[in-house]
Enzyme design. Structure first.
Site, short mmCIF file in Angstrom:
data_model
loop_
_atom_site.label_atom_id
_atom_site.label_comp_id
_atom_site.label_asym_id
_atom_site.label_seq_id
_atom_site.Cartn_x
_atom_site.Cartn_y
_atom_site.Cartn_z
CD GLU A 77 42.90 15.30 42.81
OE1 GLU A 77 41.71 15.65 42.65
OE2 GLU A 77 43.61 14.90 41.89
CB CYS A 101 47.67 14.51 37.17
SG CYS A 101 48.85 13.21 36.91
N1 SAH Z 1 55.12 19.94 41.61
C1 SAH Z 1 55.81 18.69 41.72
C2 SAH Z 1 54.95 17.55 42.19
C3 SAH Z 1 53.55 17.43 41.66
S1 SAH Z 1 53.34 16.95 39.97
C4 SAH Z 1 56.50 18.37 40.42
O1 SAH Z 1 56.38 19.14 39.48
O2 SAH Z 1 57.21 17.39 40.34
C5 SAH Z 1 53.82 15.27 39.95
C6 SAH Z 1 54.25 14.76 38.59
O3 SAH Z 1 53.10 14.58 37.73
C7 SAH Z 1 55.16 15.73 37.88
O4 SAH Z 1 56.21 15.04 37.25
C8 SAH Z 1 54.22 16.33 36.86
O5 SAH Z 1 54.92 16.93 35.83
C9 SAH Z 1 53.38 15.14 36.47
N2 SAH Z 1 52.14 15.43 35.76
C10 SAH Z 1 51.38 16.54 35.80
N3 SAH Z 1 50.31 16.43 34.97
C11 SAH Z 1 50.40 15.22 34.40
C12 SAH Z 1 49.59 14.51 33.46
N4 SAH Z 1 48.48 15.02 32.99
N5 SAH Z 1 49.98 13.26 33.09
C13 SAH Z 1 51.11 12.72 33.60
N6 SAH Z 1 51.89 13.31 34.51
C14 SAH Z 1 51.56 14.56 34.89
#
Ligand code: SAH
Length: 339
Positions: free
Chosen positions: A88, A329
């Site tokens: 997505e 997310c």
């Molecule tokens: N793997 C990379 C990029 C993808 S996640 C990373 O870890 O940075 C992108 C961002 O979204 C990250 O900061 C992650 O921790 C956050 N994230 C994941 N699940 C989330 C949620 N349910 N609510 C808010 N942010 C979330």
């Protein structure tokens, strides 16, 4: 091989290897990224024999867009890949332009406990063309330009490093999508050797670090990557990165109720990153039915914010998009695949 895998340099190399001329790379890039052809038959300025050769060497196909969900300031795109996997991307309308959040892998191996995407283990890396055409297809569907890109969708971009760099170079190239490096952000959970490598990458791309905890004990619990690269090593790598690039770094910090949102955590965070050229982006947690974490209350978020502010950290609270349309997310893919 897909044609959208090629950087400009690789395309020049391809033509030279064919015994042809490298200016064809300019022409082809322009057909792909300026004129946005939907079929090779639209190409008029490359000789038929050469075109036949290109078509026999490369596919010109893009991703399959299978679902779009729209709200006022956000659109969510679900794509199907050739092997029937799903990824997505999300478009967010800001006052400064259109920003797209793209995915870099199918699934993710980082196993962050609060993350919906990570519930599904990595199936494979996305190829460069699968990242590039997420953007092309969104621009086409919207009939608008995308001005900003964040690599914050499904996957850990630094676990798909080579394809990521090619993607960045294609979308930044003036003859490619021409998105300014300062308008591109890559987010990582903290893969230290890649942070160090990235400090040598010549483009001025923004780097964001998903920190989410101010000490090893807590970070080990919610982000398994911390066991491989604990905070001391992470912060050291960031210091080197900052020194080499002369840039500012962003720390992302999701506020999880009762987990990492206390006054003590805020003060620890100040101690951990206060000496760095950075700012902290506080993220209200997007709750999902599948995971037990809860978002911190607005009052708690503001208290946390105030402590950082008072201690002179640059701090912002992330604007929220898309919780209504499961844009948050990894949720659309989960829904589609009923995981
Ligand atoms: N793997 C990379 C990029 C993808 S996640 C990373 O870890 O940075 C992108 C961002 O979204 C990250 O900061 C992650 O921790 C956050 N994230 C994941 N699940 C989330 C949620 N349910 N609510 C808010 N942010 C979330």
């Amino acid at each position: 091989m897909n044609i959208y895998n090629l950087t400009r340099d690789e395309m020049e190399e391809y033509f030279i290897n064919l015994g042809s001329r490298k200016f064809h790379a300019d022409q082809l890039f322009s057909w792909l990224y300026e004129k946005r052809i939907s079929s090779v038959s639209e190409i008029t300025n490359i000789k038929k024999e050469l075109l036949e050769q290109i078509v026999s060497d490369y596919s010109f196909s893009k991703l399959k867009l299978i679902q779009v969900e729209k709200d006022v300031d956000v659109c969510k795109y679900l794509f199907e890949l050739d092997d029937c996997e799903h990824i997505e991307a999300v478009l967010m309308r800001h006052d400064y332009g259109n920003s797209v959040c793209i995915s870099s892998q199918v699934g993710c191996n980082m196993g962050c406990k609060f993350c919906e995407s990570g519930r599904r283990k990595k199936v494979r890396n996305l190829e460069t063309w699968e990242m590039v055409t997420q953007l092309l297809m969104i621009e086409e569907e919207l009939a608008e330009r995308v001005s900003h890109v964040v690599v914050m969708g499904i996957g850990e971009p630094f676990d798909n490093y080579d394809n990521l760099l090619k993607f960045l170079s294609i979308i930044n190239h003036p003859k490619g999508l021409a998105i300014g490096a300062r308008h591109i952000t890559v987010s990582t959970c903290g893969i230290v050797p890649k942070i160090l490598e990235f400090s040598n990458f010549p483009l001025q791309i923004n780097l964001a670090i998903s920190l989410h905890a101010p000490n090893d004990e807590l970070r080990n619990q919610i982000m398994p990557i911390n066991k491989a690269y604990p905070l001391k090593e992470l912060i050291q790598a960031i210091e080197i990165y900052l020194e080499k690039t002369n840039r500012r770094i962003t720390f992302e910090y999701i506020l999880l109720a009762g987990v990492n949102d206390t006054k003590e955590c805020a003060l620890e965070l100040v101690d951990l990153v206060g000496h760095l050229n950075c700012y902290v982006n506080l993220i209200p947690y997007n709750e999902t039915n599948n995971l037990e974490f809860r978002r911190s209350s607005t009052v708690q978020i503001m208290k946390f914010y105030d402590i950082l502010k008072k201690n002179r950290l640059g701090v912002t609270i992330r604007k929220e998009f898309g919780s209504k349309i499961s844009a948050a997310c990894g949720q659309l893919r989960s829904k589609k695949e009923e995981l």
